[in-house]
Design an enzyme around this catalytic site. Sequence first.
Site, PDB file in Angstrom:
ATOM      1  CG  HIS A  59      -2.125  -0.835   1.120  1.00  0.00           C
ATOM      2  ND1 HIS A  59      -3.266  -0.440   0.465  1.00  0.00           N
ATOM      3  CD2 HIS A  59      -2.371  -2.081   1.583  1.00  0.00           C
ATOM      4  CE1 HIS A  59      -4.170  -1.408   0.532  1.00  0.00           C
ATOM      5  NE2 HIS A  59      -3.656  -2.412   1.201  1.00  0.00           N
ATOM      6  CE  LYS A  91      -6.318  13.589   0.820  1.00  0.00           C
ATOM      7  NZ  LYS A  91      -6.493  12.367   0.056  1.00  0.00           N
ATOM      8  NE  ARG A  92      -2.271   7.708   6.890  1.00  0.00           N
ATOM      9  CZ  ARG A  92      -0.993   7.716   6.490  1.00  0.00           C
ATOM     10  NH1 ARG A  92      -0.041   8.134   7.304  1.00  0.00           N
ATOM     11  NH2 ARG A  92      -0.664   7.291   5.278  1.00  0.00           N
ATOM     12  CE  LYS A 134      -2.394  10.227   3.580  1.00  0.00           C
ATOM     13  NZ  LYS A 134      -2.906   9.560   2.373  1.00  0.00           N
ATOM     14  CB  THR A 145     -10.319   4.846  -1.298  1.00  0.00           C
ATOM     15  OG1 THR A 145     -10.026   5.089   0.082  1.00  0.00           O
ATOM     16  CG2 THR A 145      -9.585   3.602  -1.763  1.00  0.00           C
ATOM     17  CE  LYS A 191     -14.094   5.991   0.545  1.00  0.00           C
ATOM     18  NZ  LYS A 191     -13.178   5.987   1.699  1.00  0.00           N
TER      19      LYS A 191
END
Length: 787
Positions: free
Chosen positions: A333, A521-522, A527, A629, A633
């Site tokens: 991942h 998100k985390r 990110k 993901t 969404k």
Amino acid sequence: MINHENLKNRIQLYSQTTFGSSFEELLDTEKYVVLSKALMENVLPLWTESRNALAGKRRAFYLSSEYLMGRFLTNNLINMGAKEEVEKLLDEMGIEYDSIEESEEDPALGNGGLGRLAACFLDSAATLGYPLDGYGIRYDFGLFKQKIKDKEQVEEADNWTKFGDPWGIRKVKETVLVAFRGSEIRAVPYDYPVIGYGHKMINTLRLWKAESLEEFDFKAFNDQNYDLAVKAKNDAENIAKVLYPNDSYEEGKKLRLKQQYFFVSASLQDIVRRYKKENNSIEGFADKHAIQLNDTHPAVAIPELMRILTKLEGMEWNSAWKIVKNVFGYTNHTLMAEALEQWPVRYYEELIPQIYEIIQRINYMLLEELAGYGITHDQFHKYEIINNGNIRMAWLSIYGSKSVNGVARLHTDLLINQELRDWYRLYPWKFNNKTNGITQRRWLLQSNPELSSLVSELLGGDEWITDLAKLKELERFAWDEAILERFRGIKQLKKSQLAEYIKYTEGVDIDPGSIYDIQIKRLHEYKRQLLNALHIIHLYFRIKEDPELDIHPRTFIFGAKAAPGYIRAKGIIRLINDIKELVNNDPVVSNRIKVVFVQNYRVSYAEKLFPAADVSEQISTAGKEASGTGNMKFMLNGAPTLGTYDGANIEIVEEAGEENNYIFGLRVEDIKAIGDTYDPKEVYNNNPNLKRALDSLVDGTFKDDTGVYREIYNSLLYGADWHRPDNYYVLKDFEEYRLAQEKIDRDYRNSIEWARKCWLNLVNSGKFSSDRTIEEYSREIWSIEKI
């Protein structure tokens, strides 16, 4: 169909036997428990029937340290086809279903995309009829419940079962023992039904609770040594207290390893035990089982199955190894080096020495195999599972599995060509891609019923619920302005609903007419929530300079948790909340832009955020996000992607068109070309917008009493002892990001054209159903058939 009278009677009966009161007098949390218990009586017969149908069949099992399931009640009712019936029955009783739904705690069993993917996979497998069961840990408190106090993240215990756990069934008679050096722990299973849509098949999520063999040392207590009396109980239960305990210190690292071995050993013992009930010989184990490792957290399953087969079942080593190699698949991942787990040898020697001995033998077998391939000793370090005092779990996973898959096409290409290229040259047949997916049952049907109704109406049926590719048939409506206006109306309704919820939960007024720009998100540096934050600071200064600046009102919404020991990530959360205070309290700026940080971001909050979004922020450094993901969404709910050419963003723009999304910034090949020549100070000095935004971290704009903003500033311009300056190219990509945001501002003003972009994202999202992903896993890796 549900018999109203029977369900009503069961509800009243459980109300009395569980809480000693009538249903109407209960608290909402108690009503949730009672209603769920009553509904379980409808679930149990089919659950039993589904289990019986698996006898003798080849099955797949999913080993994951996380399952971010979301609330059970509504999802289960939708999949049972009973939500409307139950709402009607409750209405007859004078009870509001929505109040009961909101009272359910999100199960604290996961953190981010890894856990949510696992949940989507279980939903898809049950819906499609594939025999896939999940195994994990029943955490007492999960990751943590996040509160923002004085702009800082504060972690609190997330006691998700404090009001009860009506969907979980404790199976004491199926308890197994897990052995560590000098002690044994009882692993007690709790089974949760995974109900397929249409209520045709129910699979099982089995979660293990850690309990002590010795509940209480009476002698120690009688000797007035009270702490010692419960020490064994506390030590055992600590294993399943929280997800990802803080590993800043050695004891936390050891606890993480104990967690991993605990659930893996319990799960494999359970699988072998079930197999032996139906089969006389262990020799055929691989013919009946496929076991998927969800990242490296469960990688210790490989030597543990070898231990079971050789030590407990008496198999010869080579025969056991043949079984192991044909049973396991490994999903990678991440491309992040720190996430490719390594464990110090000394931890294994201290906690599970019997497993370390097996890993040593596996490593020796690998080196022999390498020599047979003509690989010289000076190249062995590239492959060694035990290297420089550490055990490399990704290497163990690759060697001990028949399949190694990435989770988006770019990610798999990078694994093959960069991160794992030596392994690919050795075993090219093992590597494959399985682009991630999401379940449309939760992320459209459940979270956006208004849009779901429009989709079903236009398609003339609801086949899309189990075949998301049907959405492509709606592409013809992209030029139907009447339909686009209805679509816009639904988006506006979801935005208004979110505004009400944010006012209630966060105390912030936001304008439903503004652009909802959402990044949820985390919290991790790659990110790049920091890039988003710096751009907001830039807008703040522009509006202060020119209060009449022509921009469409914008609401920036963040949701993220940072790992408790990740100091810089927590500093970024503090910065976002500092920006929020600066922007929202400025009378000149706050009617143009607003900032919201949603506390304790979780599945139930996400169900409100995704349908309301206008812009999907997917701005990771190119090459760092394996898939994502959340991007899927947002797309499914009709939000264009503002993102880098990274992860599944690439496949999203291929499906929906780059003209309907906003791609910016460096690509993987650009980063590679820059190499060590990149100097962020040059970018900083040549971009006054960027310089002013970044300087605000250290010029007194924000109070920096902890020094964390200065540290972030220095890390971007000068680097840190563990990474080079601007390691994630925040400064390098700032200008292109700013220009992309300006283009969004211009495009949004043409309401029909914007709606068309959104619609074309929605109708081209069919590829990203987890149903498609599970079909690929089932056919190409697990070799299982529908029951």
